[in-house]
Every structure is written in C-alpha cells, then in structure tokens.
Design a protein around this motif. Sequence first.
Motif, PDB file in Angstrom:
ATOM      1  N   LYS A  73       0.777  -1.051   0.118  1.00  0.00           N
ATOM      2  CA  LYS A  73      -0.105   0.034  -0.079  1.00  0.00           C
ATOM      3  C   LYS A  73       0.952   1.237   0.032  1.00  0.00           C
ATOM      4  CE  LYS A  73      -3.513  -2.564   0.293  1.00  0.00           C
ATOM      5  NZ  LYS A  73      -3.287  -3.833  -0.035  1.00  0.00           N
ATOM      6  N   PRO A  74       0.566   2.221  -0.436  1.00  0.00           N
ATOM      7  CA  PRO A  74       1.331   3.561  -0.734  1.00  0.00           C
ATOM      8  C   PRO A  74       1.568   4.124   0.748  1.00  0.00           C
ATOM      9  CG  PRO A  74      -0.865   3.998  -1.605  1.00  0.00           C
ATOM     10  CD  PRO A  74      -0.868   2.428  -1.239  1.00  0.00           C
ATOM     11  N   GLN A  75       0.480   3.698   1.694  1.00  0.00           N
ATOM     12  CA  GLN A  75       1.106   4.661   2.855  1.00  0.00           C
ATOM     13  C   GLN A  75       2.138   3.548   3.571  1.00  0.00           C
ATOM     14  OE1 GLN A  75      -1.975   3.361   1.979  1.00  0.00           O
ATOM     15  NE2 GLN A  75      -3.077   2.076   3.569  1.00  0.00           N
ATOM     16  N   GLU A  76       2.376   2.386   3.260  1.00  0.00           N
ATOM     17  CA  GLU A  76       3.371   1.428   3.787  1.00  0.00           C
ATOM     18  C   GLU A  76       4.747   1.966   3.247  1.00  0.00           C
ATOM     19  OE1 GLU A  76       0.649  -2.693   4.465  1.00  0.00           O
ATOM     20  OE2 GLU A  76       2.061  -2.465   2.507  1.00  0.00           O
ATOM     21  N   PHE A  77       4.587   2.321   1.844  1.00  0.00           N
ATOM     22  CA  PHE A  77       5.848   2.840   1.142  1.00  0.00           C
ATOM     23  C   PHE A  77       6.472   4.294   2.053  1.00  0.00           C
ATOM     24  CE2 PHE A  77       7.409   6.126  -1.793  1.00  0.00           C
ATOM     25  CZ  PHE A  77       8.674   5.543  -2.189  1.00  0.00           C
ATOM     26  N   VAL A  78       5.364   5.198   2.269  1.00  0.00           N
ATOM     27  CA  VAL A  78       5.574   6.432   2.707  1.00  0.00           C
ATOM     28  C   VAL A  78       6.146   6.306   4.167  1.00  0.00           C
ATOM     29  CG1 VAL A  78       4.461   8.426   3.619  1.00  0.00           C
ATOM     30  CG2 VAL A  78       4.000   7.948   1.330  1.00  0.00           C
ATOM     31  N   GLN A  79       5.707   5.391   4.770  1.00  0.00           N
ATOM     32  CA  GLN A  79       6.081   5.333   6.196  1.00  0.00           C
ATOM     33  C   GLN A  79       7.437   4.425   6.268  1.00  0.00           C
ATOM     34  OE1 GLN A  79       3.171   3.818   9.212  1.00  0.00           O
ATOM     35  NE2 GLN A  79       4.631   3.644  10.604  1.00  0.00           N
ATOM     36  N   TYR A  80       7.662   3.508   5.496  1.00  0.00           N
ATOM     37  CA  TYR A  80       8.763   2.641   5.959  1.00  0.00           C
ATOM     38  C   TYR A  80       9.767   2.635   4.472  1.00  0.00           C
ATOM     39  CZ  TYR A  80       5.412   0.539   9.094  1.00  0.00           C
ATOM     40  OH  TYR A  80       4.474   0.469  10.016  1.00  0.00           O
ATOM     41  N   GLY A  81       9.217   2.962   3.314  1.00  0.00           N
ATOM     42  CA  GLY A  81      10.125   2.784   2.342  1.00  0.00           C
ATOM     43  C   GLY A  81      10.964   4.162   2.150  1.00  0.00           C
ATOM     44  N   LEU A  82      10.315   5.275   2.307  1.00  0.00           N
ATOM     45  CA  LEU A  82      10.986   6.543   2.426  1.00  0.00           C
ATOM     46  C   LEU A  82      11.598   6.778   3.897  1.00  0.00           C
ATOM     47  CD1 LEU A  82       8.511   8.946   0.766  1.00  0.00           C
ATOM     48  CD2 LEU A  82      10.481   7.991  -0.259  1.00  0.00           C
ATOM     49  N   GLY A  83      10.873   6.301   4.855  1.00  0.00           N
ATOM     50  CA  GLY A  83      11.515   6.160   6.096  1.00  0.00           C
ATOM     51  C   GLY A  83      12.765   5.747   6.256  1.00  0.00           C
ATOM     52  N   CYS A  84      13.052   4.695   5.394  1.00  0.00           N
ATOM     53  CA  CYS A  84      14.479   4.065   5.452  1.00  0.00           C
ATOM     54  C   CYS A  84      15.513   4.720   4.560  1.00  0.00           C
ATOM     55  CB  CYS A  84      14.134   2.734   4.490  1.00  0.00           C
ATOM     56  SG  CYS A  84      15.591   1.748   4.266  1.00  0.00           S
ATOM     57  N   LEU A  85      15.033   5.396   3.588  1.00  0.00           N
ATOM     58  CA  LEU A  85      16.038   6.523   3.095  1.00  0.00           C
ATOM     59  C   LEU A  85      16.160   7.710   3.886  1.00  0.00           C
ATOM     60  CD1 LEU A  85      14.676   6.942  -0.670  1.00  0.00           C
ATOM     61  CD2 LEU A  85      16.538   5.428   0.314  1.00  0.00           C
ATOM     62  N   GLU A  86      15.186   8.276   4.654  1.00  0.00           N
ATOM     63  CA  GLU A  86      15.621   9.399   5.555  1.00  0.00           C
ATOM     64  C   GLU A  86      16.371   8.808   6.622  1.00  0.00           C
ATOM     65  OE1 GLU A  86      11.163  11.145   4.765  1.00  0.00           O
ATOM     66  OE2 GLU A  86      11.535  10.098   6.454  1.00  0.00           O
ATOM     67  N   LYS A  87      16.377   7.439   7.205  1.00  0.00           N
ATOM     68  CA  LYS A  87      17.260   6.985   8.315  1.00  0.00           C
ATOM     69  C   LYS A  87      18.703   6.811   7.750  1.00  0.00           C
ATOM     70  CE  LYS A  87      18.392   2.770  10.558  1.00  0.00           C
ATOM     71  NZ  LYS A  87      18.258   1.281  10.665  1.00  0.00           N
ATOM     72  N   PHE A  88      18.900   6.171   6.470  1.00  0.00           N
ATOM     73  CA  PHE A  88      20.151   6.460   5.690  1.00  0.00           C
ATOM     74  C   PHE A  88      20.628   7.712   5.911  1.00  0.00           C
ATOM     75  CE2 PHE A  88      19.773   1.978   3.518  1.00  0.00           C
ATOM     76  CZ  PHE A  88      19.364   1.459   4.685  1.00  0.00           C
ATOM     77  N   ALA A  89      19.917   8.777   5.254  1.00  0.00           N
ATOM     78  CA  ALA A  89      20.436  10.026   5.208  1.00  0.00           C
ATOM     79  C   ALA A  89      20.844  10.724   6.673  1.00  0.00           C
ATOM     80  CB  ALA A  89      19.268  10.910   4.763  1.00  0.00           C
ATOM     81  N   ALA A  90      19.971  10.357   7.787  1.00  0.00           N
ATOM     82  CA  ALA A  90      20.278  10.989   8.948  1.00  0.00           C
ATOM     83  C   ALA A  90      21.762  10.156   9.600  1.00  0.00           C
ATOM     84  CB  ALA A  90      19.406  10.438  10.059  1.00  0.00           C
TER      85      ALA A  90
END
Length: 484
Positions: free
Chosen positions: A124-141
């Motif tokens: 679901k797109p909400q899963e991508f927003v929470q976890y997929g993009l969240g993964c990229l944001e974690k790596f960036a941090a």
Amino acid sequence: MDSPTSRGGSSTSSGRSSVIDSLRGCTLAGLRIPKEELRKKITLPEYMRLAMKEAIQAKNVEANTVTQLYQAAHTDGAEPPDMPESPLVVFINSKSGGRHGPELKARLQALMGEEQVFDLLVVKPQEFVQYGLGCLEKFAALGDSCAEETRGKLRVVVAGGDGTVGWVLGCLGELDKQGRLPVPPTGIIPLGTGNDLSRSFGWGGSFPFNWKSAIKRTLDRIADGRICRLDSWNALISMPAGEDLDTPYSLKATEETPLDQELEVEGELPEKVSCYQGVFYNYFSIGMDAQVAYGFHHLRNEKPYLAQGPISNKIIYSGYSCKQGWFFTPCSSDPGLRGLKNILRIYVKKVNSQEWEQIPIPSSVRSVVALNLPSYGSGRNPWGNLKPEYLEKRGFVEAHADDGFLEIFGLKHGWHASMVMVELISAKHIAQASSIRFELRGGEWTEAFMQMDGEPWKQPMNKEFSTFVEIKRVPFQSVIVHGE
C-alpha cells in the motif's frame, strides 16, 4: 509552478479522444531511448532498493536486515554507489488496464530495479511512505549523502486510473503534515476508464497501443518533466446517527466534527450525528449522474465479465443511463426523479468573498457537480473556456486546477448532459466557490446519490433532520509532473 491550463500547459489535451491519445503513443520516440541509459538514470543503488523492500516487509525501518544492508554498503573498501540522475519508484494497480496490467508490471520491473515497482495489491502507498521513504531518511540521518540526494530527487509514477492516482497522492500528502519534505512529484501512466487526472496533466486519456516501446519514453518524461500543483478538497458529511452508510474507499468514518460555525444552521439539529470524511481531486456530484454511476458499479461488480475494458465499460454505462431514466423520464413524472431544488440547498463562499451566501438552484437541474479539473467524464470540459467579458459579468475567474476554487454547474437530464459533453452547449453555470455547503432534507425522498472522483454511494436522508456535505480546500497542494 504551472497549472495545467496556464500558459505553457494547455488544457486542450483533456478533450482529446482516447483513440487519438493512443495513436499519439504510436511513435518511435521510445525506441530512441537506450534501455541501459534509462536504467542507469532512474534506478536506485541496490542496497537502497533492498533495504526499502526489507523495511516495508518488516514494517520497521530499524529491522536487522535493513541495518545489515546499510553496514555492508558502507564498510571500508566498499565501492561508492552510483547516484541516479532521476530516481523513480512505480506504483501499479495490476488489476487496471485489463490484460495489460500484469504485462506492464513485468515490463517496468525489467526497466529498473524490481524492488522499485510496487504492486498495490501487495504494498500500500501508505506503507511505502512510512517505511520505504523512512528507510532513505534513516540512511540520510546516518550521514549517507547518496541516500539524502536520492530522497530529495525521488519521483513517483502511478500506473492506474484516477482512483489509484488519488490514493497515492493522498498518502504522499501526509509527508507535508509530518514535515518530511520534499513531497515527491507524481507522474501518471493511464490505466483507468476516464483518466481525467491523467488528461489534465498531459499524460493522455488511454494506454498507448505500442506501450512496450512507449513506456521508456513515458518514464523519461516523468524523470525530467516540469512540476505543477493540484488542489485537493476535503468533504465532510454530517448526517443523523442511526442510518448505515455503505461508503466507498474515498470516504472514512470519523469522530463527530462540527460544521463551519460562520454559517448558522436553520432548524433543529439531531442529538447524535455520524460523520464521514474524504478527499477528492476532480469532482463531487449529487443527483442523477451519481445514481447512474452507482447502478453501473454494482452491475459491474455482480457481473464482471460484462466489463472487460474501457470501451465495453462505456457502452454498458450508456445503456444503464437510459435504463435509469436519465434520458427518457421527465423530471416531474416521479418524485424520485425530479429536480434537486426540492431537496437541496447550496451555500458557498464566492470569489473574493469570505462570507457564506445561499445560491439558487435552477428548477430543472437533476445533477449538481463541483469540479476541480478541466476534465470530466473522460476528457470533457463542461465548464467551458469562458470569455473574459462573461467571467467579469458573472464574477468568475479563469478556472485552473490550482486556483483554490471549485466550479459548480448543473446538468438537467441525459440529453442536456450529452450535448454538454460534445460541447454543443455549456453546462448550467451555478457558482464558483472556495468553500461549499450542501444541505439535503428528505421529504418524499428517502435517499440521494453522491459520488467523489467516480466512487458513488447511496446517501440515506431523514425527513426531520438535514444531512450536510461541507467542502473545503486541503491546505497542501499535491505536486504533479506535467507530461507535455
């Protein structure tokens, strides 16, 4: 930012036929884009793709497998990842587009990393927003500059109909609420029946005949296309408690929410109310058009073998319109088919006004539509391209998808609607508004029909208390990639 009808992005594309759109796709343009060059341009580094997949499956960006992938990519001696010029991820509704859905999914996976293509039946797109993009944001941090740049450049592709596009846009809009910027722009591959969102932003009204080669060109255009803005609108339904409402996906039950206090309600209110909220991007309508759509949707669900594609859908829809009396039953012959004036009041905030005002409803009108896009009913523009002197006389402004206004018009009957759709005449212009309140009271009517962006439902009505629909603009504007 450009709107789809502003200079440099004409709205005339919204009126083109599906056949012409498909023929436009029959070009060698896609063949001129080397596959490997495109793949390098849009594909994320492998460790990011795999980490996003693991985070979504585990529903946890802190999962051990995610951490291990990051550590492996950043150990001493590991080769630095290649930063994609225009990273893309794709959401595909594999049930849309008839037999093309599964084939298109396989083609997209072959053109980029398989993990970048998300089937909406699985993710679901909400899963991508929470976890997929969240993964990229974690790596960036953690100091991963490649992940940070990828997150900032990322664009989203939606392969589906208007409902699918709206679903993804709504989930991406949550990023703004959470302060997780930027919100990725969205491009469209049309797989639905009407595809009005796709038409409005230059992506055409149908899937091209030679899609296997055209898809490369489409991905390249999404990667480089200019960015536009799109208004979205929140609809709040407040109705007397006790009635069951069989809601479409676009509407969700919510806690009791008060109506705008600037506009007083005449008469007594029920002790308890039920509330529903949803967001639409194209239109909200009440009346006979929604009744026909409701019957068609139920017929298609009961007998799916009748609707095998856009053309058969439209033929069945036209036949159902006649059966429902949209064409052949006079308004006065049956209380259930008469004009909406008998059950509906409309209040609006007009252009350059912050005051609520009640506006009259023409007695012959059997459908009222509040329209956001210059495309309705598979590419028609019933509001029309109005002359400056007429706009000034009526107190209107030129309509755009990002202007903060909805265009409210009426349709009298099927014949009138048909002539409006082929642009022989214009719809019945009622108002242009930044906020709307519809008030419905039953009387002899026990139910009405409504729809949002093609999702219809049956709305029960009460003889003693009114049902209200209040429509206001969502503060955040969606970000769309224009196709032309």
